[in-house]
Design a protein around this motif. Structure first.
Motif: not given
Length: 295
Positions: A10, A14-15, A69-72, A75-76
């Protein structure tokens, strides 16, 4: 520390998506510039390394423990690491994925068209043959051939050493390729292997997609410029369905399976990626549930 394989895939996906976004937005160098620095496979290795670092720094259990949260976070963090590895620094060290000594000089030529090109590449012969077939199939569409060759150079560590189209004085002569009125001789460049493009003419017997037939009633194959897409009927009493895979040497066989699942009491779509095509699916999508059985 043992890494959760599904979580790693996953993060890896995303990377890779974030890499494409940064490259498209001009926040990292263009793909062509990165290939010159790292090599196409080298770029993939760096992305995989970044995903591994992220998973080690932020295992999947950390989010529940810290109420984050994963998406917090992910991604950054991926953006930061990608920018660090693929910077605009002109002095960044060149990482050749495949040493030049391990690549081959390959000559592609067509005597009738007075055409010859020599490439230095690590591409397997199957990939070179795919290129030859495509050059014949699209001989009336040079722009399509140009796009295909750009993809070929991205997929494999490839450099053009000679192209007769850039040499107006080029004349094909057997057994050597020479220039008339020029001191340049292709034998100076040399080549390890050669492919005669006339051998891949559509007028001759060539590889064809495998049709659904009495001899092979379960499989349907379609040859594309990137590889083979193959669909197979799965004659399983409990899990009947269809498997679709993309086959390309060095790329594994990613794809999907759509089938009945008696345990889930419905129809499911299972998706497998390139990193682990024979392992666990990266995503399972429910397409249909038997409402009567659920009740």
């Amino acid at each position: 520390m043992k890494i959760n394989e599904f979580y790693f895939h996953e993060v890896l996906i995303d990377t890779a998506w974030i890499f494409d976004e940064l490259e498209g937005d001009g926040q990292i160098p263009k793909w062509e510039e990165l290939v010159d620095t790292f090599g196409s496979s080298g770029i993939k290795n760096v992305i995989q390394t970044i995903a591994t670092e992220i998973v080690q720094e932020y295992p999947e259990t950390v989010f529940a423990k810290t109420n984050t949260d994963y998406y917090d976070i992910i991604p950054e963090l991926a953006k930061k690491k990608l920018k660090e590895h693929f910077s605009f620094d002109e002095e960044c060290q060149k990482q050749e994925d495949v040493p030049e000594s391990k690549r081959r000089k390959i000559l592609l030529f067509d005597k009738a068209k007075n055409f010859a090109i020599i490439i230095l590449t690590d591409a397997p012969n199957t990939a070179v043959e795919d290129l030859c077939w495509f050059m014949d199939d699209f001989k009336e569409h040079p722009d399509e051939i140009k796009l295909y060759f750009e993809d070929f150079k991205r997929d494999w560590n490839t450099r053009v050493l000679f192209d007769s189209r850039e040499e107006p004085g080029f004349v094909f002569q057997e057994p050597n390729l020479v220039f008339q009125g020029s001191e340049t001789d292709l034998d100076i460049i040399g080549f390890d292997e050669f492919f005669n493009l006339s051998d891949y003419s559509s007028e001759k017997e060539k590889r064809t997609p495998v049709p659904v037939s009495e001899e092979n009633p379960k499989t349907l194959s379609v040859q594309t410029k990137y590889g083979v897409i193959k669909a197979t009927r799965l004659d399983d009493k409990e899990y009947p369905g269809i498997s679709v895979v993309f086959e390309k040497e060095g790329n594994g066989s990613p794809g999907a399976v759509i089938s009945q699942n008696p345990l889930a009491q419905g129809i499911e779509l299972l998706i497998y990626n390139t990193s682990n095509p024979d392992g666990e699916p990266i995503e399972i999508i429910s397409l249909y549930k038997d409402k009567e059985k659920q009740e």
